[in-house]
Design an enzyme around this catalytic site. Structure first.
Site, PDB file in Angstrom:
ATOM      1  N   GLY A 176       0.838  -1.206   0.000  1.00  0.00           N
ATOM      2  CA  GLY A 176       0.000   0.000   0.000  1.00  0.00           C
ATOM      3  C   GLY A 176       0.873   1.256   0.000  1.00  0.00           C
ATOM      4  O   GLY A 176       1.798   1.359   0.796  1.00  0.00           O
ATOM      5  N   ARG A 209       1.180  -5.417  -6.030  1.00  0.00           N
ATOM      6  CA  ARG A 209       1.367  -6.648  -5.246  1.00  0.00           C
ATOM      7  C   ARG A 209       1.605  -7.761  -6.259  1.00  0.00           C
ATOM      8  O   ARG A 209       0.900  -7.855  -7.246  1.00  0.00           O
ATOM      9  CB  ARG A 209       0.141  -6.889  -4.367  1.00  0.00           C
ATOM     10  CG  ARG A 209       0.012  -5.778  -3.286  1.00  0.00           C
ATOM     11  CD  ARG A 209      -1.163  -5.990  -2.350  1.00  0.00           C
ATOM     12  NE  ARG A 209      -1.070  -5.130  -1.152  1.00  0.00           N
ATOM     13  CZ  ARG A 209      -1.775  -4.009  -0.990  1.00  0.00           C
ATOM     14  NH1 ARG A 209      -2.577  -3.607  -1.929  1.00  0.00           N
ATOM     15  NH2 ARG A 209      -1.657  -3.283   0.112  1.00  0.00           N
ATOM     16  N   ASP A 251       5.365  -4.980   5.929  1.00  0.00           N
ATOM     17  CA  ASP A 251       5.952  -6.269   6.321  1.00  0.00           C
ATOM     18  C   ASP A 251       5.856  -7.307   5.202  1.00  0.00           C
ATOM     19  O   ASP A 251       6.744  -8.141   5.041  1.00  0.00           O
ATOM     20  CB  ASP A 251       5.330  -6.787   7.626  1.00  0.00           C
ATOM     21  CG  ASP A 251       3.809  -6.763   7.591  1.00  0.00           C
ATOM     22  OD1 ASP A 251       3.188  -7.040   8.626  1.00  0.00           O
ATOM     23  OD2 ASP A 251       3.260  -6.447   6.514  1.00  0.00           O
ATOM     24  N   THR A 278       4.209   2.663   5.300  1.00  0.00           N
ATOM     25  CA  THR A 278       2.796   2.280   5.384  1.00  0.00           C
ATOM     26  C   THR A 278       2.114   3.223   6.369  1.00  0.00           C
ATOM     27  O   THR A 278       2.719   3.630   7.360  1.00  0.00           O
ATOM     28  CB  THR A 278       2.594   0.830   5.882  1.00  0.00           C
ATOM     29  OG1 THR A 278       1.206   0.612   6.160  1.00  0.00           O
ATOM     30  CG2 THR A 278       3.396   0.530   7.152  1.00  0.00           C
ATOM     31  N   ASP A 322      -0.151   2.448   8.331  1.00  0.00           N
ATOM     32  CA  ASP A 322      -0.655   1.697   9.492  1.00  0.00           C
ATOM     33  C   ASP A 322       0.191   1.815  10.743  1.00  0.00           C
ATOM     34  O   ASP A 322      -0.294   1.547  11.836  1.00  0.00           O
ATOM     35  CB  ASP A 322      -0.754   0.207   9.138  1.00  0.00           C
ATOM     36  CG  ASP A 322      -1.708  -0.035   7.993  1.00  0.00           C
ATOM     37  OD1 ASP A 322      -1.761  -1.162   7.483  1.00  0.00           O
ATOM     38  OD2 ASP A 322      -2.397   0.929   7.579  1.00  0.00           O
ATOM     39  N   ASP A 351       2.322  -0.197  11.800  1.00  0.00           N
ATOM     40  CA  ASP A 351       2.223  -1.510  12.464  1.00  0.00           C
ATOM     41  C   ASP A 351       3.473  -2.353  12.271  1.00  0.00           C
ATOM     42  O   ASP A 351       3.408  -3.575  12.183  1.00  0.00           O
ATOM     43  CB  ASP A 351       1.005  -2.283  11.907  1.00  0.00           C
ATOM     44  CG  ASP A 351       1.121  -2.520  10.406  1.00  0.00           C
ATOM     45  OD1 ASP A 351       0.331  -3.339   9.876  1.00  0.00           O
ATOM     46  OD2 ASP A 351       2.005  -1.898   9.760  1.00  0.00           O
ATOM     47  N   ARG A 373      -5.511  -1.604   8.670  1.00  0.00           N
ATOM     48  CA  ARG A 373      -5.509  -3.050   8.428  1.00  0.00           C
ATOM     49  C   ARG A 373      -5.887  -3.791   9.709  1.00  0.00           C
ATOM     50  O   ARG A 373      -7.053  -3.855  10.051  1.00  0.00           O
ATOM     51  CB  ARG A 373      -4.161  -3.530   7.894  1.00  0.00           C
ATOM     52  CG  ARG A 373      -4.253  -4.876   7.191  1.00  0.00           C
ATOM     53  CD  ARG A 373      -2.967  -5.271   6.504  1.00  0.00           C
ATOM     54  NE  ARG A 373      -1.801  -5.129   7.389  1.00  0.00           N
ATOM     55  CZ  ARG A 373      -0.577  -5.517   7.031  1.00  0.00           C
ATOM     56  NH1 ARG A 373      -0.372  -6.030   5.844  1.00  0.00           N
ATOM     57  NH2 ARG A 373       0.451  -5.373   7.841  1.00  0.00           N
TER      58      ARG A 373
HETATM   59  O1  F6P Z   1      -1.627  -1.215   4.647  1.00  0.00           O
HETATM   60  C1  F6P Z   1      -2.123   0.040   4.267  1.00  0.00           C
HETATM   61  C2  F6P Z   1      -3.601  -0.064   3.989  1.00  0.00           C
HETATM   62  O2  F6P Z   1      -4.080   1.199   3.629  1.00  0.00           O
HETATM   63  C3  F6P Z   1      -4.407  -0.586   5.168  1.00  0.00           C
HETATM   64  O3  F6P Z   1      -4.623   0.397   6.166  1.00  0.00           O
HETATM   65  C4  F6P Z   1      -5.671  -1.013   4.457  1.00  0.00           C
HETATM   66  O4  F6P Z   1      -6.406  -1.985   5.198  1.00  0.00           O
HETATM   67  C5  F6P Z   1      -5.094  -1.643   3.176  1.00  0.00           C
HETATM   68  O5  F6P Z   1      -3.870  -0.972   2.920  1.00  0.00           O
HETATM   69  C6  F6P Z   1      -5.992  -1.491   1.964  1.00  0.00           C
HETATM   70  O6  F6P Z   1      -5.376  -2.264   0.935  1.00  0.00           O
HETATM   71  P1  F6P Z   1      -5.706  -1.932  -0.623  1.00  0.00           P
HETATM   72  O7  F6P Z   1      -5.013  -0.664  -0.957  1.00  0.00           O
HETATM   73  O8  F6P Z   1      -5.153  -3.120  -1.359  1.00  0.00           O
HETATM   74  O9  F6P Z   1      -7.200  -1.800  -0.715  1.00  0.00           O
END
Ligand code: F6P
Length: 328
Positions: free
Chosen positions: A15, A76, A107, A130, A132, A134, A176
């Protein structure tokens, strides 16, 4: 014996987050400073497998420190999860003469980098990017501060309409499966309640807290819900539940979503990114491998990638206590 490094690749993965461009800029300019060539790798591991590289110089990264997102894009990659895919990526890097990697991501990206490093004896350094926050091994990941500022600003706006209509708002925020954004913006925006996965508030305690707020004279309330919260109901189900059990409340829902990932990075994130980029490049030049750059006690530090991946970023219990006290 550490190999001579003359070309470094930089990529963004997972992300995206505000500050990634500032980190790319720092990596490129640190390479130029040390007379090392720097190649941007587009679209993370996907682009690595395809050999989608571009030589970057100090001028290539002008005017991006204040830009959200990532000029190198992100993706990804399922193929990189296979040895064949990683082998293709290694062949592409070898063909381009790229000796080592800086991986800016979370991670999941670091896991791929560590496996790749082990399989091909290839030097990698991670930068935690990120929103998050985390990731073990740093108090701040790139983008967390900006995301919190963005969300606090939005909640202030929601507060205007909530108080105008004496309403209760459930506001879902990203993270997340971590509650760092929710907890910090809940305190920062003065929310009446904060639901995070690390603390199982439970529905009864939520209703009791809302009743207490109402009895204390609050005519409107904001409840921040981390998307990974484990209360067992979505924010829409929470709305229905509260409306059914507390008829005195008119309830609305706001799911903030991906706007939390955008925007111009805060000064804090720009400075953090600049520090991390230099640290990552100089760590590679010192022969370091499989580490993540992090901020610990306001100092740049290195944490083994394996620990960063497996470690848990703990919720700040002192901040949680502050939140409990201030929502009286
Ligand atoms: O890891 C960053 C994040 O924004 C999380 O907070 C969220 O749950 C996820 O990515 C969303 O993933 P995507 O961008 O694949 O919808």
């Amino acid at each position: 014996m550490s190999k001579t490094i003359k070309k470094i690749g930089v990529m963004t993965s997972g992300g995206d987050s505000p500050g990634m461009n500032a980190a790319i800029r720092s990596v490129v300019r640190a390479c130029v400073y040390h007379d090392i060539e720097c190649y941007g790798i587009y679209r993370g591991y996907e682009g690595m497998i395809e050999g989608d590289f571009i030589l970057l110089n100090a001028r290539s990264v002008k005017g991006i420190i204040n830009k959200g997102g990532t000029i190198l894009k992100s993706a990804r990659s399922k193929e990189f999860r296979t040895h064949e895919g990683r082998k293709k990526a290694h062949e592409q890097l070898t063909k381009a003469g790229i000796d080592a990697l800086v991986v800016i991501g979370g991670d999941g990206s670091f896991t791929g980098a560590m496996i790749f490093s082990d399989e091909f004896d290839y030097h990698v350094i991670g930068i935690p990017g990120t929103i998050d926050n985390d990731i073990f091994g740093t108090t701040h990941t790139l983008g967390f501060d900006t995301a919190c500022n963005t969300v606090v600003d939005v909640i202030d706006k929601i507060r205007d309409t909530a108080s105008s209509h004496n309403r209760l708002f459930f506001v879902e925020v990203m993270g997340r499966d971590a509650g760092h954004i929710a907890l910090n913006v809940g305190v920062g925006a003065g929310a009446e309640e904060i639901l995070i996965p690390e603390e199982d508030l439970g529905l009864d305690r939520l209703l009791e807290s809302l009743r207490r707020s109402k009895q204390s004279g609050k005519s409107s309330s904001i409840v921040i819900v981390a998307e990974g919260d484990k209360i067992g109901k979505s924010v829409f189900e929470l709305k229905d539940y509260v409306e059914a059990h507390m008829t005195e409340y008119e309830v609305r829902v706001s799911v903030l979503g991906h706007m939390q990932r955008g925007g111009s990075p805060s000064c804090f994130d720009r400075v953090l990114a600049s520090r991390m980029g230099v640290k990552a490049v100089e760590s590679l030049l010192e022969g370091k491998n499989k580490y993540m750059v992090g901020l610990i006690k306001d100092q740049m530090s290195l944490t083994p990638l394996e620990k960063a991946i497996k470690g848990q970023s703990k919720i700040d219990l002192e901040l949680l206590r502050v939140s409990d006290i201030l929502t009286i």
